[in-house]
Each structure stands twice: as C-alpha cells, then as structure tokens.
Write a protein that holds these residues in place. Structure first.
Motif, mmCIF file in Angstrom:
data_model
loop_
_atom_site.group_PDB
_atom_site.id
_atom_site.type_symbol
_atom_site.label_atom_id
_atom_site.label_comp_id
_atom_site.label_asym_id
_atom_site.label_seq_id
_atom_site.Cartn_x
_atom_site.Cartn_y
_atom_site.Cartn_z
ATOM 1 N N ILE A 85 0.807 -1.189 0.181
ATOM 2 C CA ILE A 85 0.182 0.059 -0.061
ATOM 3 C C ILE A 85 0.936 1.056 0.037
ATOM 4 N N LYS A 86 0.194 2.382 -0.315
ATOM 5 C CA LYS A 86 0.993 3.661 -0.134
ATOM 6 C C LYS A 86 0.331 4.460 1.010
ATOM 7 N N ARG A 87 1.008 5.075 1.656
ATOM 8 C CA ARG A 87 0.488 6.026 2.808
ATOM 9 C C ARG A 87 0.768 7.513 2.584
ATOM 10 N N CYS A 88 0.231 8.425 3.008
ATOM 11 C CA CYS A 88 0.134 9.776 2.833
ATOM 12 C C CYS A 88 1.743 10.210 3.629
ATOM 13 N N PRO A 89 2.647 11.086 2.814
ATOM 14 C CA PRO A 89 3.861 11.324 3.383
ATOM 15 C C PRO A 89 3.821 12.680 4.228
ATOM 16 N N GLU A 90 2.635 13.305 4.328
ATOM 17 C CA GLU A 90 2.534 14.429 4.977
ATOM 18 C C GLU A 90 2.835 14.337 6.535
ATOM 19 N N GLU A 91 3.403 15.173 7.159
ATOM 20 C CA GLU A 91 3.970 15.066 8.565
ATOM 21 C C GLU A 91 2.589 14.853 9.521
ATOM 22 N N GLY A 92 2.896 13.672 10.075
ATOM 23 C CA GLY A 92 1.834 13.350 11.093
ATOM 24 C C GLY A 92 0.600 12.425 10.745
ATOM 25 N N CYS A 93 0.676 12.335 9.103
ATOM 26 C CA CYS A 93 -0.677 11.696 8.701
ATOM 27 C C CYS A 93 -0.199 10.269 8.161
ATOM 28 N N THR A 94 -0.705 9.181 8.535
ATOM 29 C CA THR A 94 -0.507 7.980 7.829
ATOM 30 C C THR A 94 -1.793 7.274 7.070
ATOM 31 N N ARG A 95 -2.756 8.073 6.629
ATOM 32 C CA ARG A 95 -3.660 7.627 5.899
ATOM 33 C C ARG A 95 -3.217 6.704 4.788
ATOM 34 N N VAL A 96 -3.925 5.700 4.613
ATOM 35 C CA VAL A 96 -3.601 4.921 3.230
ATOM 36 C C VAL A 96 -4.350 5.641 1.912
ATOM 37 N N LEU A 97 -3.616 5.897 0.975
ATOM 38 C CA LEU A 97 -3.932 6.496 -0.169
ATOM 39 C C LEU A 97 -4.831 5.684 -1.073
ATOM 40 N N GLN A 98 -5.854 6.398 -1.568
ATOM 41 C CA GLN A 98 -6.904 5.687 -2.484
ATOM 42 C C GLN A 98 -6.508 6.461 -3.916
ATOM 43 N N ASN A 99 -6.158 5.527 -4.905
ATOM 44 C CA ASN A 99 -5.705 6.100 -6.299
ATOM 45 C C ASN A 99 -4.980 7.326 -6.063
ATOM 46 N N GLY A 100 -4.093 7.362 -5.243
ATOM 47 C CA GLY A 100 -3.115 8.218 -5.112
ATOM 48 C C GLY A 100 -3.629 9.523 -4.314
ATOM 49 N N ARG A 101 -4.498 9.265 -3.837
ATOM 50 C CA ARG A 101 -5.117 10.675 -2.980
ATOM 51 C C ARG A 101 -5.462 10.388 -1.454
ATOM 52 N N CYS A 102 -4.993 11.265 -0.569
ATOM 53 C CA CYS A 102 -5.086 11.246 0.674
ATOM 54 C C CYS A 102 -6.659 12.197 1.115
ATOM 55 N N ASN A 103 -7.224 11.418 1.785
ATOM 56 C CA ASN A 103 -8.503 12.267 1.917
ATOM 57 C C ASN A 103 -8.455 13.637 2.828
ATOM 58 N N GLU A 104 -7.362 13.686 3.324
ATOM 59 C CA GLU A 104 -6.973 15.080 3.973
ATOM 60 C C GLU A 104 -6.183 16.115 3.022
ATOM 61 N N HIS A 105 -4.987 15.409 2.584
ATOM 62 C CA HIS A 105 -4.014 16.008 1.805
ATOM 63 C C HIS A 105 -4.130 16.152 0.430
ATOM 64 N N GLY A 106 -5.075 15.567 -0.383
ATOM 65 C CA GLY A 106 -5.457 15.304 -1.603
ATOM 66 C C GLY A 106 -4.222 14.574 -2.454
ATOM 67 N N ASN A 107 -3.939 14.868 -3.641
ATOM 68 C CA ASN A 107 -3.109 14.117 -4.454
ATOM 69 C C ASN A 107 -1.473 14.272 -3.875
ATOM 70 N N VAL A 108 -1.011 13.002 -3.470
ATOM 71 C CA VAL A 108 0.404 12.978 -3.060
ATOM 72 C C VAL A 108 1.173 11.890 -3.581
ATOM 73 N N GLU A 109 2.396 11.976 -3.548
ATOM 74 C CA GLU A 109 3.440 10.924 -4.233
ATOM 75 C C GLU A 109 3.035 9.597 -3.326
ATOM 76 N N GLY A 110 3.252 9.807 -1.930
ATOM 77 C CA GLY A 110 2.896 8.549 -1.025
ATOM 78 C C GLY A 110 4.000 7.690 -0.848
ATOM 79 N N GLU A 111 4.290 6.957 0.304
ATOM 80 C CA GLU A 111 5.518 6.162 0.523
ATOM 81 C C GLU A 111 4.606 4.546 0.929
ATOM 82 N N PHE A 112 5.526 3.817 0.369
ATOM 83 C CA PHE A 112 5.086 2.420 0.245
ATOM 84 C C PHE A 112 5.266 1.816 1.848
ATOM 85 N N ASP A 113 4.321 1.011 2.176
ATOM 86 C CA ASP A 113 4.334 0.201 3.203
ATOM 87 C C ASP A 113 3.456 -1.136 3.084
ATOM 88 N N LEU A 114 3.471 -2.237 4.067
ATOM 89 C CA LEU A 114 2.948 -3.196 3.842
ATOM 90 C C LEU A 114 1.834 -3.390 5.223
#
Length: 319
Positions: free
Chosen positions: A196-225
């Motif tokens: 999966i990819k998580r939002c890279p913004e400080e303090g946010c760990t939300r999982v991205l949906q189609n490259g988008r964070c519900n709070e921060h919008g379109n972001v690059e994302g960081e891989f996680d398992l």
C-alpha cells in the motif's frame, strides 16, 4: 433531505465550532464568530462537505492567513485526562503517562513514535522533528502538557508539538491492560492489504486511494505493507490488522521484495494474491489492543489446524 430537527442540530454544531475557531485565533487574527459560521455554513450547505471536514478546511484557511502552524494554536488551561477518556479529535489536553514502547519512525519528519500508557490503557503518540522537543525515554513517566488529540477511523492518538511541556516524574504507573487475544482460521484478506501507499505528510499515516489522501489530496505516497485479515473461530468473526513488521514475519516477504514483485508484474495486486495463497485457511492466535473494530496484532502464533478446519472455512465463506 434533512429534517428540521437535523438541520437545527447542524446549525447548533456550526455555531459551537465557529465560536471555538474564533477563540483559537483570537490572539492572532481579528476573527468574528459570525464570519466563521458563515464560512462553515457555505461548505456544509452549498458543497455538502461533512461538518468535521468543513471545520478542518476553515481552520486551515485561517492558519494560512495568520502564517501559523497548527501546533502554534495550543493554549494552557487544559483538562488533565486519562487516555481512555480521549474521544474527540483536535482537543488540547494534558496527560500523565508512561512511555511503554518506542518504535522506529518511518519518516524523517517524525522525531519519536510509540505507545504511552496510564491506568486506563494505552495510546499511540507522535512527536515531530520540527517541534524540537527533548526525547522521551522508554519506561519513564512524564506529565505532558498541551498535547493535541488526533482521530482516524475511530482510532485516537496524541501528538506532541512545539507548545507541549514535558516534565519527567519520579513515580511509577501501572499501565492498564487493554489488549485482547483472538484466534481462528484466517478466512479472508480484505482490500487495502498487501503493498500500500501512505500519505507522506507530517503526522499523517492515511492509506492513499488512487494516489489521493482524504485530507491532503493528491500526493506521491510512501510504500508500506499491511494485512487486514478476518479470523473465524467457528462462532465469531474477528477483524485483525497486521502492521509491516508482523506482515513481513508472517509472509516472509519484505517491503523491498514486495516492491520488486509489483514492479516486475506492473501490478501491486500480485503481492496480496501471494499472501492469500500462503495464509488463508491457516490458524492463528493474535494478541494486541483493540482499535475500533480491529485488533492490532502485537503478537501472533500460528496454530495447528483443528480437525474441523474445512467446516470452519465453509461456514465462514457462507457468511
């Protein structure tokens, strides 16, 4: 369409939020509660934005206007609360807690991350690098003033910020045990598992949906398992989340190997498909804290399959 009662309740909520926001910015901007309420009302009524998201949007706009960071809004005079009593987002509170466990931060923006505990239970905490706070020591007890609560999908945590006061105490706290143990056949691995990819913004760990964070919008994302699994013991179904470390241990697939698998196949779903093949139908005992409807796996044991393993799987698949 809202009923008159629902509309009245929404208006009351907006007035409350508006007054709180105006008070937050009173030392930084000339903010009128009526103007704040009008902004909230516009987002809620015209754009059908949920109240919580509307509040977040309005606060962010005032932060930009005042050239402030969110953690500069903290103020003294907070209530001291037990961890188990935290049930609201973005509340400023004081707590006295023991550092139960420290984890390796997965982002350079995070100075420390781990678990705090008091008599009522345990809760995740995050301290940010930009806050320049002294580091907490595992096993020590602290009075932490002016921390802010955070909520995601019903799970609460606390964030230390540049206004947080830290006082080490010469006392011991017997940390309450809020963990549980469940066991059964792993009958399903839910969507949102695998690579999966998580939002890279400080303090946010939300999982991205189609490259988008519900709070921060379109972001690059960081891989996680992770694995979002379902255990069935024949009578009850338990939803369990395995984090990266536990997922790597269960599957034998590291994060780097998962990324290579996805790159070779040009498809991230190959990772979760491999996990399903190896894990579904096996029996596990899982222990950890309950976060919302999930049990967060801290310890996992693979069990011998009981005699009626096939019966359990057939029953579970029919649910």
């Amino acid at each position: 369409m809202k009923t008159k009662v629902e509309a009245s309740e929404t208006m009351s909520d907006l007035r409350t939020h508006a007054a709180e926001i105006a008070e937050q910015f009173s030392d930084h901007l000339d903010v009128d509660a009526d103007d704040v309420e009008e902004r909230l009302q516009n987002l809620v009524d015209e754009y059908r934005v949920p109240v919580d998201e509307a509040r977040r949007s309005v606060v962010n706009s005032y932060l930009d206007e005042a050239d402030l960071e969110r953690d500069e809004l903290g103020r003294g005079g907070n209530d001291e609360v037990h961890l188990a009593d935290i049930d609201q987002d973005e509340q400023w509170v004081d707590i006295t807690a023991k550092v139960v466990e420290l984890w390796e931060p997965r982002s350079e923006s995070i100075s420390q991350v781990g678990l705090l505990g008091d008599e009522s239970g345990r809760m995740k905490f995050v301290s940010f690098t930009t806050s320049e706070l002294p580091e907490l020591e595992e096993g020590a007890v602290y009075r932490l003033g002016n921390v802010v609560t955070d909520e995601y999908q019903g799970n609460f945590s606390v964030k230390l910020n540049r206004t947080t006061s830290i006082e080490e105490l010469d006392e011991e706290i017997e940390v309450g045990d809020d963990s549980t143990t469940v066991e059964g056949a792993l009958v399903d691995i839910q969507s949102g598992s695998g690579l999966i990819k998580r939002c890279p913004e400080e303090g946010c760990t939300r999982v991205l949906q189609n490259g988008r964070c519900n709070e921060h919008g379109n972001v690059e994302g960081e891989f996680d398992l992770r694995i979002k699994g379902v255990l069935d013991d024949g009578d009850n179904v338990h939803e369990v989340i395995f984090g990266r470390e536990m997922t790597e241990e269960l599957t034998g697939i590291s994060l780097e190997e998962a990324q290579e698998m996805a790159m070779d196949a040009l498809d991230t779903t190959v990772v979760v498909d491999e996990m399903r093949t190896d894990l579904v139908g096996m029996y596990y005992r899982v222990s950890g804290p309950e976060l919302g409807r999930y049990v967060l796996a801290d310890e996992t044991d693979r069990l011998n399959e009981p005699a009626d393993a096939e019966a359990v799987l057939i029953k579970a698949r029919s649910i």
